[in-house]
Design a protein around this motif. Structure first.
Motif, short mmCIF file in Angstrom:
data_model
loop_
_atom_site.label_atom_id
_atom_site.label_comp_id
_atom_site.label_asym_id
_atom_site.label_seq_id
_atom_site.Cartn_x
_atom_site.Cartn_y
_atom_site.Cartn_z
N LEU A 34 0.80 -1.22 0.00
CA LEU A 34 0.00 0.00 0.00
C LEU A 34 0.84 1.27 0.00
CD1 LEU A 34 -2.51 -1.17 2.75
CD2 LEU A 34 -2.81 -1.33 0.29
N GLY A 35 2.16 1.14 0.11
CA GLY A 35 3.00 2.31 0.31
C GLY A 35 2.87 3.36 -0.77
N HIS A 36 2.97 2.96 -2.04
CA HIS A 36 2.94 3.94 -3.13
C HIS A 36 1.58 4.63 -3.23
CE1 HIS A 36 6.45 1.50 -4.28
NE2 HIS A 36 6.87 2.58 -4.88
N ASN A 37 0.50 3.90 -3.01
CA ASN A 37 -0.82 4.52 -3.06
C ASN A 37 -1.05 5.43 -1.87
OD1 ASN A 37 -2.74 3.17 -5.32
ND2 ASN A 37 -1.20 1.69 -4.65
N PHE A 38 -0.59 5.02 -0.69
CA PHE A 38 -0.74 5.86 0.50
C PHE A 38 0.03 7.17 0.35
CE2 PHE A 38 -1.91 2.55 3.98
CZ PHE A 38 -3.19 2.51 3.46
N LEU A 39 1.11 7.16 -0.42
CA LEU A 39 1.92 8.37 -0.60
C LEU A 39 1.21 9.42 -1.44
CD1 LEU A 39 4.68 9.77 -0.19
CD2 LEU A 39 5.50 8.55 -2.19
N VAL A 40 0.21 9.02 -2.19
CA VAL A 40 -0.43 9.93 -3.14
C VAL A 40 -1.88 10.26 -2.74
CG1 VAL A 40 -1.04 10.28 -5.56
CG2 VAL A 40 1.00 8.97 -4.97
N TYR A 41 -2.62 9.26 -2.28
CA TYR A 41 -4.05 9.43 -2.07
C TYR A 41 -4.43 9.32 -0.60
CZ TYR A 41 -3.98 8.28 -7.06
OH TYR A 41 -3.70 8.25 -8.40
N LEU A 42 -5.47 10.04 -0.23
CA LEU A 42 -6.11 9.89 1.08
C LEU A 42 -7.17 8.80 0.95
CD1 LEU A 42 -6.61 10.83 4.01
CD2 LEU A 42 -8.28 12.45 3.07
N TRP A 43 -6.98 7.72 1.66
CA TRP A 43 -7.90 6.58 1.56
C TRP A 43 -9.12 6.77 2.46
CZ3 TRP A 43 -6.70 0.96 0.37
CH2 TRP A 43 -5.86 0.87 -0.75
N PRO A 44 -10.28 6.28 2.02
CA PRO A 44 -11.47 6.30 2.89
C PRO A 44 -11.25 5.45 4.13
CG PRO A 44 -12.06 5.86 0.59
CD PRO A 44 -10.57 5.75 0.68
N ALA A 45 -12.03 5.73 5.16
CA ALA A 45 -11.84 5.05 6.44
C ALA A 45 -12.29 3.59 6.39
CB ALA A 45 -12.58 5.79 7.55
N SER A 46 -13.37 3.29 5.68
CA SER A 46 -13.92 1.93 5.71
C SER A 46 -12.99 0.89 5.09
CB SER A 46 -15.29 1.92 5.03
OG SER A 46 -15.22 2.38 3.69
N PRO A 47 -12.35 1.14 3.93
CA PRO A 47 -11.41 0.12 3.42
C PRO A 47 -10.22 -0.10 4.35
CG PRO A 47 -12.04 1.65 1.68
CD PRO A 47 -12.53 2.22 2.95
#
Length: 346
Positions: free
Chosen positions: A179-192
């Motif tokens: 998840l590192g590369h995606n976490f670096l760019v996007y704010l993820w929703p709380a439920s996933p």
């Protein structure tokens, strides 16, 4: 005595220590050639926000991103340059990995550009270097494929043959990197995030992601550092916010072309964050941590790696502007000033 002839040939074997150096030399030729095309007017770049210079290209290992105006003359010049580059460097462009994104231009120009470059047009949602590229704000349904990949890693492991310590180590090393590369760019929703943490919790205690097991240890305690009695597992939400803060710090402080472009896109002329930016998927994450980074930013006088630099940083905040401290401020102008980012551990 048996003598075997050694045949000579061109090229390098995989893992040869000269390979990275030769790759850098070839990429340097590619970068200079692309920059020379724009400087001499053979192709035009994209107009950036305000007066910010838009990057012409980015390189990442063996991948290159080119941002340019869709002008037929420039497209032909780019195609001619890439053909020469392949001929003289020996590197070949993989047509199966090429993508072209076209903006709001006439359909005839779109078709002609694709024919000249011989590259298929691509649309969002797509993936590049392992990161899903979204055109709008990240929502739960858009990241379901990544969640399925996350779940597949947990289910394919023979967890019942592993000890608890081995399962914890797999989670800390493998699962966090997915998840590192995606976490670096996007704010993820709380439920996933909550759902994936539940899978991790089940995998650690029961060995199966979908099978829960009653435990007496609170998950908050498990996620504490080892020196505080936990297992050192990072909470996914905190990792997401920390990586977004890193991106925000990069935008606010760095002098690279990309950082300047992002500042022009998301920051106002006075340095504050814009209230609204249309057609972007990364702005919600930057807006989430912007004030956090701003509140935890400090200026240190002298060498920020030394303790006295931090003490001076605290002292400057306590000084009041007036006649009594003018000499101190004049003296501070001649000292090296470094910025650093600090955040509370809790």
């Amino acid at each position: 005595m048996v003598v075997q002839l050694v045949s000579l040939g061109r090229g390098l074997r995989q893992g040869d220590p000269l390979s990275p150096m030769l790759s850098i030399i070839a990429e340097e030729m590619l970068c200079r050639g692309l920059s020379d095309l724009r400087n001499k007017g053979f192709l035009k770049g994209i107009i950036g926000p305000g007066k910010v210079v838009t990057p012409l290209h980015f390189l990442y290992v063996d991948a290159v991103l080119i941002f340019m105006n869709v002008e037929l003359k420039g497209i032909k010049n780019l195609k001619r340059f890439l053909d020469f580059y392949q001929y003289y460097s020996g590197q070949q462009i993989n047509p199966e990995k090429n993508k072209i994104f076209l903006g709001l231009i006439p359909l005839a120009r779109k078709q002609r550009s694709k024919e000249v470059l011989n590259i298929p047009e691509c649309h969002f949602l797509t993936r590049y270097l392992g990161v899903d590229l979204f055109e709008v704000q990240v929502k739960k349904d858009l990241i379901l494929p990544l969640m399925d990949k996350f779940m597949a890693h947990l289910t394919k492991w023979k967890a019942k043959l592993l000890t608890l310590a081995e399962r914890v180590e797999l989670v800390k090393t493998v699962m966090s990197s997915i998840l590192g590369h995606n976490f670096l760019v996007y704010l993820w929703p709380a439920s996933p995030i909550a759902k994936m943490e539940r899978w991790i919790r089940n995998f650690i205690w029961s060995g199966e992601a979908n099978k829960s097991k009653a435990v007496v240890v609170n998950w908050e305690k498990v996620c504490k550092p080892k020196r505080e009695g936990g297992l050192g597992i990072c909470r996914l939400k905190e990792v997401n916010l920390a990586l977004l803060a890193k991106l925000c710090w990069y935008i606010k402080t760095k002098k690279f072309t990309l950082a300047a472009f992002l500042r022009g896109r998301f920051a106002a002329s006075d340095g504050s964050l814009k209230h609204y930016v249309a057609s972007t998927s990364i702005f919600p994450g930057i807006r989430k941590v912007w004030e956090f980074v701003l509140d935890n930013s400090r200026w240190a006088v002298g060498d920020a790696s030394l303790d006295f630099g931090m003490i001076f940083a605290w002292g400057i905040e306590s000084w009041k502007m007036g006649a009594s401290c003018c000499g101190v401020h004049q003296f501070a102008k001649h000292l090296p000033v470094h910025s650093y980012f600090s955040a509370p551990l809790d």
